[in-house]
Design a protein around this motif. Sequence first.
Motif, mmCIF file in Angstrom:
data_model
loop_
_atom_site.group_PDB
_atom_site.id
_atom_site.type_symbol
_atom_site.label_atom_id
_atom_site.label_comp_id
_atom_site.label_asym_id
_atom_site.label_seq_id
_atom_site.Cartn_x
_atom_site.Cartn_y
_atom_site.Cartn_z
ATOM 1 N N TYR A 1 0.849 -1.200 0.000
ATOM 2 C CA TYR A 1 0.000 0.000 0.000
ATOM 3 C C TYR A 1 0.877 1.239 0.000
ATOM 4 C CZ TYR A 1 -4.148 -2.766 0.926
ATOM 5 O OH TYR A 1 -5.185 -3.657 0.820
ATOM 6 N N THR A 2 0.629 2.138 -0.959
ATOM 7 C CA THR A 2 1.308 3.427 -1.020
ATOM 8 C C THR A 2 0.267 4.503 -0.738
ATOM 9 O OG1 THR A 2 0.914 3.680 -3.397
ATOM 10 C CG2 THR A 2 2.943 2.535 -2.743
ATOM 11 N N GLU A 3 0.660 5.745 -0.824
ATOM 12 C CA GLU A 3 -0.281 6.831 -0.534
ATOM 13 C C GLU A 3 -1.456 6.861 -1.496
ATOM 14 O OE1 GLU A 3 1.506 10.653 0.023
ATOM 15 O OE2 GLU A 3 3.020 9.829 1.369
ATOM 16 N N GLY A 4 -1.249 6.461 -2.738
ATOM 17 C CA GLY A 4 -2.315 6.593 -3.720
ATOM 18 C C GLY A 4 -2.875 5.303 -4.275
ATOM 19 N N SER A 5 -2.251 4.159 -3.974
ATOM 20 C CA SER A 5 -2.729 2.918 -4.565
ATOM 21 C C SER A 5 -2.148 1.719 -3.814
ATOM 22 C CB SER A 5 -2.314 2.856 -6.040
ATOM 23 O OG SER A 5 -0.907 2.789 -6.151
ATOM 24 N N PHE A 6 -2.329 0.556 -4.394
ATOM 25 C CA PHE A 6 -1.689 -0.640 -3.852
ATOM 26 C C PHE A 6 -1.318 -1.556 -5.000
ATOM 27 C CE2 PHE A 6 -5.731 -2.644 -4.475
ATOM 28 C CZ PHE A 6 -5.471 -4.002 -4.524
ATOM 29 N N TYR A 7 -0.393 -2.464 -4.715
ATOM 30 C CA TYR A 7 0.071 -3.416 -5.705
ATOM 31 C C TYR A 7 0.047 -4.805 -5.088
ATOM 32 C CZ TYR A 7 2.903 -5.622 -9.275
ATOM 33 O OH TYR A 7 3.342 -6.453 -10.275
ATOM 34 N N LEU A 8 -0.443 -5.788 -5.802
ATOM 35 C CA LEU A 8 -0.561 -7.158 -5.316
ATOM 36 C C LEU A 8 0.480 -8.034 -6.006
ATOM 37 C CD1 LEU A 8 -2.281 -9.252 -3.692
ATOM 38 C CD2 LEU A 8 -3.696 -9.465 -5.721
ATOM 39 N N ASP B 1 0.182 6.387 9.041
ATOM 40 C CA ASP B 1 -0.097 6.416 7.605
ATOM 41 C C ASP B 1 -0.660 5.069 7.155
ATOM 42 O OD1 ASP B 1 1.040 8.923 7.552
ATOM 43 O OD2 ASP B 1 2.989 8.219 6.839
ATOM 44 N N ALA B 2 -1.370 5.088 6.071
ATOM 45 C CA ALA B 2 -1.888 3.849 5.490
ATOM 46 C C ALA B 2 -0.900 3.323 4.456
ATOM 47 C CB ALA B 2 -3.251 4.098 4.863
ATOM 48 N N VAL B 3 0.392 3.446 4.753
ATOM 49 C CA VAL B 3 1.455 3.004 3.863
ATOM 50 C C VAL B 3 2.161 1.836 4.541
ATOM 51 C CG1 VAL B 3 3.630 3.657 2.778
ATOM 52 C CG2 VAL B 3 1.757 5.302 2.891
ATOM 53 N N GLY B 4 2.256 0.724 3.846
ATOM 54 C CA GLY B 4 2.911 -0.445 4.406
ATOM 55 C C GLY B 4 2.680 -1.655 3.532
ATOM 56 N N VAL B 5 2.937 -2.812 4.122
ATOM 57 C CA VAL B 5 2.820 -4.067 3.393
ATOM 58 C C VAL B 5 1.930 -5.014 4.191
ATOM 59 C CG1 VAL B 5 4.115 -6.049 2.525
ATOM 60 C CG2 VAL B 5 5.113 -3.767 2.388
ATOM 61 N N PHE B 6 1.031 -5.662 3.491
ATOM 62 C CA PHE B 6 0.143 -6.662 4.079
ATOM 63 C C PHE B 6 0.486 -8.001 3.448
ATOM 64 C CE2 PHE B 6 -3.658 -9.258 3.984
ATOM 65 C CZ PHE B 6 -4.097 -9.182 5.300
ATOM 66 N N GLY C 1 -4.588 -11.445 7.628
ATOM 67 C CA GLY C 1 -3.149 -11.631 7.518
ATOM 68 C C GLY C 1 -2.412 -10.745 8.490
ATOM 69 N N SER C 2 -1.274 -10.215 8.053
ATOM 70 C CA SER C 2 -0.416 -9.391 8.903
ATOM 71 C C SER C 2 -0.011 -8.109 8.184
ATOM 72 C CB SER C 2 0.839 -10.168 9.290
ATOM 73 O OG SER C 2 0.490 -11.325 10.004
ATOM 74 N N TRP C 3 0.021 -7.023 8.944
ATOM 75 C CA TRP C 3 0.371 -5.693 8.453
ATOM 76 C C TRP C 3 1.767 -5.342 8.955
ATOM 77 C CZ3 TRP C 3 -0.830 -2.197 5.015
ATOM 78 C CH2 TRP C 3 -0.482 -0.862 5.200
ATOM 79 N N LEU C 4 2.625 -4.909 8.048
ATOM 80 C CA LEU C 4 3.971 -4.458 8.386
ATOM 81 C C LEU C 4 4.119 -3.022 7.938
ATOM 82 C CD1 LEU C 4 4.299 -7.668 7.598
ATOM 83 C CD2 LEU C 4 6.684 -7.112 7.905
ATOM 84 N N SER C 5 4.607 -2.176 8.844
ATOM 85 C CA SER C 5 4.802 -0.767 8.506
ATOM 86 C C SER C 5 5.904 -0.208 9.394
ATOM 87 C CB SER C 5 3.505 0.024 8.692
ATOM 88 O OG SER C 5 3.199 0.130 10.073
#
Length: 131
Positions: free
Chosen positions: A6-13, A96-101, A87-91
């Motif tokens: 998750y980035t500031e404007g989108s996410f990538y899977l 911020d809503a920026v990190g990796v799930f 799952g698990s959230w890493l930041s």
Amino acid sequence: MLKLTYTEGSFYLECLTPSIEEWVAQRVILALRVGQPLHFEPSTASFLLPVDLPGVERLKTEVQRHDGEIIALCTCDADYLEVTLQGSWLSDGSEDAVGVFVTMMSYQTEFFLYKLWYESQLCDAVKSAEC
């Protein structure tokens, strides 16, 4: 393993081969070496898929058969289906809503979900080009 960035404007899977444990261990080592804070907690992540995407009905069947405790599907409206993952959230620990799930489920469901997400991105790109 599925990884949602998750980035500031989108996410990538991404669909990755290491186990969650291996991947988290690598992230912890990296964070220690560069002196970056790392926050890790159980969480959920959600994203939308178009309901008219070919394969959505098959995804519903796969989820009911194998991964109902990890993934939930809910129709949002006439156009979209919400996919919610456990799952698990890493930041870095900030608000911020920026990190990796990251999450793990059966390989078939992971791959199929990734394929549907990727196809939805291609559909969005085509629609944007038409505008």
